[in-house]
Design an enzyme around this catalytic site. Structure first.
Site, PDB file in Angstrom:
ATOM      1  N   GLU A  87     -90.602  76.629  60.356  1.00 34.64           N
ATOM      2  CA  GLU A  87     -90.446  76.633  61.808  1.00 34.64           C
ATOM      3  C   GLU A  87     -91.723  76.237  62.534  1.00 34.64           C
ATOM      4  OE1 GLU A  87     -88.783  80.519  62.856  1.00 34.64           O
ATOM      5  OE2 GLU A  87     -86.771  79.667  62.750  1.00 34.64           O
TER       6      GLU A  87
ATOM      7  N   ASP B 272     -80.133  83.303  58.428  1.00 35.28           N
ATOM      8  CA  ASP B 272     -81.076  84.033  59.279  1.00 35.28           C
ATOM      9  C   ASP B 272     -80.535  85.338  59.856  1.00 35.28           C
ATOM     10  OD1 ASP B 272     -83.254  84.705  60.707  1.00 35.28           O
ATOM     11  OD2 ASP B 272     -83.142  83.075  62.150  1.00 35.28           O
TER      12      ASP B 272
ATOM     13  N   GLU C  69     -81.938  91.464  66.324  1.00 37.21           N
ATOM     14  CA  GLU C  69     -82.023  90.165  66.993  1.00 37.21           C
ATOM     15  C   GLU C  69     -80.652  89.539  67.218  1.00 37.21           C
ATOM     16  OE1 GLU C  69     -84.375  87.245  64.898  1.00 37.21           O
ATOM     17  OE2 GLU C  69     -83.760  85.641  66.247  1.00 37.21           O
TER      18      GLU C  69
HETATM   19  C1  BDP Z   1     -85.819  84.079  63.345  1.00 39.16           C
HETATM   20  C2  BDP Z   1     -86.377  84.485  64.668  1.00 39.16           C
HETATM   21  C3  BDP Z   1     -87.796  84.046  64.876  1.00 39.16           C
HETATM   22  C4  BDP Z   1     -88.630  84.439  63.674  1.00 39.16           C
HETATM   23  C5  BDP Z   1     -88.008  83.878  62.425  1.00 39.16           C
HETATM   24  C6  BDP Z   1     -88.717  84.315  61.159  1.00 39.16           C
HETATM   25  O1  BDP Z   1     -85.562  83.948  65.674  1.00 39.16           O
HETATM   26  O2  BDP Z   1     -88.256  84.646  66.047  1.00 39.16           O
HETATM   27  O3  BDP Z   1     -89.934  83.990  63.811  1.00 39.16           O
HETATM   28  O4  BDP Z   1     -86.697  84.334  62.303  1.00 39.16           O
HETATM   29  O5  BDP Z   1     -88.186  85.173  60.477  1.00 39.16           O
HETATM   30  O6  BDP Z   1     -84.711  84.889  63.121  1.00 39.16           O
HETATM   31  O7  BDP Z   1     -89.780  83.819  60.843  1.00 39.16           O
END
Ligand code: BDP
Length: 689
Positions: free
Chosen positions: A265, A338, A366
């Site tokens: 990411e 996720d 989340e």
């Molecule tokens: C996602 C979230 C993000 C996190 C990412 C992670 O939206 O904010 O940074 O996972 O786990 O679910 O690195």
């Protein structure tokens, strides 16, 4: 007359219940009986254990309890053995955990058994996604308990008190580590000012058996050290990390290690330099090795170009199996995408046979209604941990593939993304405390059942005994039948309810953009990466709905061991809860119930709504047993959850109906929201973001 009597009693009880703000969590103080504690050794941890027994003893007054450090081969790590009058362990931490277990059993009425009680995982760790400015990524319970913006480095008496309460709560459920900052790490965290604050935190946490860990940014050598590169094979970079890690250990001698989100990411990582995850992780592992530190390297990776995001972690990590140092643990989210309300387990579990793996769960909600929805996550984690990977024959569950039962691992570990903040009740929603509690309990004993955990937690958190006034056994019986039973059931049903009103039948990632709270299956701005938009995941069209991950589709099924690969590949054998995860099927597809797929979706969404309505009824009815502060707070949240569930149902059904062109079964409640208005409100919000 009898009825009137019970109403009067009920009102009487209610007025006796003292307002509770939830800050004491599952550790509410109760009137202790005198106890003699004998312990021939001394340490800060043992002093805590002794004090806890004195403050919380509910057994026979005047009992003598002996705390003994032994060398029992049957006891592993910080495990312990209880008997009627003794706690034995191989180290101080084990004694402390044994004492907490003793007291828990006294409060919940569970008997003391003589068995050895060893933890399933050696490292049981919280991951805080806390930023140095005090904000928390995906945090819904206020600001960070560790970091703040104003007067950032002053350690106040209030800080210390809070950290101590935090450490105690964690120790009471066996959590022995914590990562103090966000995986999207700021390089600043490695600056001396921050490290000194880390030391202050570590000093408070240490007697409670907790080690501190940090998340680091892979490009720190450039950003902080002003080097030209962060290439993990560059000698200067290696030297920089070695020196930094030496510095950390000089400040915090029992520092636990590092958590790394790299090449994920947009975060920098070894791939920026043509190196592998193993190159990156091993470089840090070598620097940590002399101090006994570990690297938790995350497998949460995906790029925009892959045809199926669900396959990517496996594709990137499997070829590296066997290449990691023994103090590296690959941290794998429970599902391949996720932290969705429901996902099949990540195919990496059990598949990497020569590498240590640890499950990562998300305690903070989340994708599950933040701190507004009441969702007890234990059944979700239990489902993952008890899933059979078949990697080493029947019974190769995710739990057994990660807890050292099947594969030799130097370290075993499990992580939970914390839901803790500065809110008085720590977690925002009173019932969200149960998820923190559950994480600790499952990390200690991976085979605990959700029902037992819920029951324990409710007894510890909600039992109010006005016995001096009313005669305890009567109260006990009615509390059990009229509070414990229905509320426990509500908790146990709550995750399935959330799946029903959000993402039934294997749908996933159809939440509204950015904040991942409400529905947003339509959201797909023109220039947005496809795999960040819901239509990528649901693939709804005139010809059906769902992501085709079969052999004819993305082939993700192939990442699973047989018989799962074949089972998932065929819609007739694929568990219906995962149907649209693995298949793209016509709206008229016949489900096992005899319904069409479209009708089944409608019934599931509706069921979710009805379930939340029934939670409201359950809760209103238990009012006599709950202090008014917590009663009202939960009641208000349930109202919000109910409205949200209806919105989810209306939004998703009206949106999908554009493709199915089929009617919502007439016996079901009609939508009360219009799709265009929902979308308008949603886009106002997402563009404001
Ligand atoms: C996602 C979230 C993000 C996190 C990412 C992670 O939206 O904010 O940074 O996972 O786990 O679910 O690195």
């Amino acid at each position: 007359m009898k009825h009137l009597f019970s109403v009067c009693c009920t009102l009487f009880i209610t007025t006796l219940l003292i307002a509770q703000d939830g800050h004491e969590l599952w550790l509410r103080s109760s009137k202790a009986q005198p106890v003699n504690v004998v312990c021939s050794e001394k340490s800060p941890t043992l002093s805590i254990a002794i004090q806890e027994l004195k403050d919380g003893w509910q057994g026979k007054p005047g009992t003598t309890i002996t705390l003994t450090i032994t060398k029992d081969k049957a006891i592993q790590y910080d495990g312990y053995k209880l008997s009627e009058n003794a706690v034995q362990a191989n180290n101080n931490k084990g004694i402390l955990y044994g004492v907490y277990d003793f007291l828990r059993r006294q409060q919940t009425g569970e008997s003391i058994t003589n068995e050895v009680n060893n933890p399933s995982y050696e490292v049981r760790i919280l991951n805080h996604w806390d930023n140095p400015d005090g904000s928390i990524e995906r945090g819904y319970a206020g600001h960070s308990i560790f970091w703040r913006n104003d007067d950032a480095f002053a350690v106040t008496a209030q800080d210390k008190k809070l950290w101590q309460e935090y450490a105690r709560a964690n120790a009471s459920i066996g959590i022995n580590g914590t990562v103090l900052n966000n995986v999207n790490a700021s390089p600043q965290i490695l600056n001396p000012d921050y490290l000194n604050r880390v030391k202050a935190i570590a000093d408070i946490l240490r007697p409670y058996g907790m080690k501190v860990y940090l998340s680091v940014k892979f490009s720190s050598p450039v950003l902080l050290g002003k080097l030209k590169t962060s290439d993990p094979l560059d000698p200067e970079v290696i030297g920089w990390w070695k020196a930094k890690i030496k510095e950390i250990y000089s400040i915090v001698p029992d520092f636990g290690g590092l958590l790394v989100k790299a090449s994920s990411e947009g975060q920098p990582g070894p791939q920026d330099f043509g190196r592998t995850h193993a190159d990156g992780a091993n470089m840090l592992a070598d620097a940590l090795k002399p101090y006994g530190g570990i690297v938790m390297w995350r497998a949460f990776v995906y790029s925009a170009n892959d045809k199926d995001r669900a396959k990517q972690a496996y594709n990137e990590f499997m070829p590296l199996d066997g290449q990691f140092r023994d103090n590296v643990i690959i941290q794998v989210k429970n599902g391949p995408i996720d932290f969705q309300p429901r996902e099949p387990f990540s195919a990496l579990f059990g598949a990497m046979k020569k590498t240590s793996l640890m499950p990562e769960f998300q305690i903070t909600q989340e994708y599950l209604g933040h701190s507004i929805h009441l969702v007890f996550l234990s059944p979700m984690w239990e489902e993952c941990l008890q899933s059979d990977t078949y990697q080493q024959g029947d019974g190769s569950t995710v739990a057994r593939c990660t807890d050292g039962s099947i594969y030799q691992q130097k370290y075993t570990a499990i992580a939970g993304v914390a839901n803790i903040g500065l809110d008085t009740n720590w977690c925002g929603h009173h019932f969200a405390q149960a998820n923190w509690y559950t994480f600790g309990r499952l990390a200690w004993n991976v085979n605990l059942k959700s029902e037992q955990i819920a029951e324990e937690w409710l007894k510890l958190t909600f039992y109010n005994d006005p016995s001096d006034k009313l005669g305890s056994s009567d109260y006990n019986a009615s509390w059990t039948s009229d509070f414990l039973k229905p509320v426990k059931q509500m908790m146990l049903d709550s995750r399935e309810a959330a799946v029903n009103y959000m993402t039934p039948l294997g749908l996933h990632h159809i939440m509204s953009a950015n904040e991942h709270y409400g529905p947003g299956p339509w959201w797909a701005p023109e220039k947005m990466r496809a795999d960040w938009t819901p239509p990528y995941y649901h693939q709804a069209a005139g010809n059906g709905v769902g992501f085709d991950r079969t052999l004819k589709g993305s082939d993700a099924v192939e990442q699973y061991h047989q018989p799962l690969a074949s089972q998932f590949n065929d819609p007739a054998t694929c568990p219906e809860k995962f149907l649209l995860w693995f298949h793209h099927l016509p709206w008229s597809y016949q489900m096992k119930s005899g319904h069409t797929l479209w009708d089944e979706l409608c019934y599931d969404y509706d069921k979710g709504v009805q379930q939340v309505h029934s939670f409201q009824k359950t809760w209103d009815k238990v009012q006599p047993y709950v202090d008014s502060t917590r009663f009202i707070a939960v009641q208000r949240s349930l109202r919000g959850q109910s409205q949200n569930a209806v919105l989810w149902k209306d939004a998703c059904l009206l949106y999908f109906q554009q493709f199915s062109q089929m009617p919502i079964p007439y016996e079901l409640e009609r939508p009360v929201n219009n799709l265009d208005e929902i979308i308008k409100n949603d886009s106002r919000r997402t563009t404001e973001h």
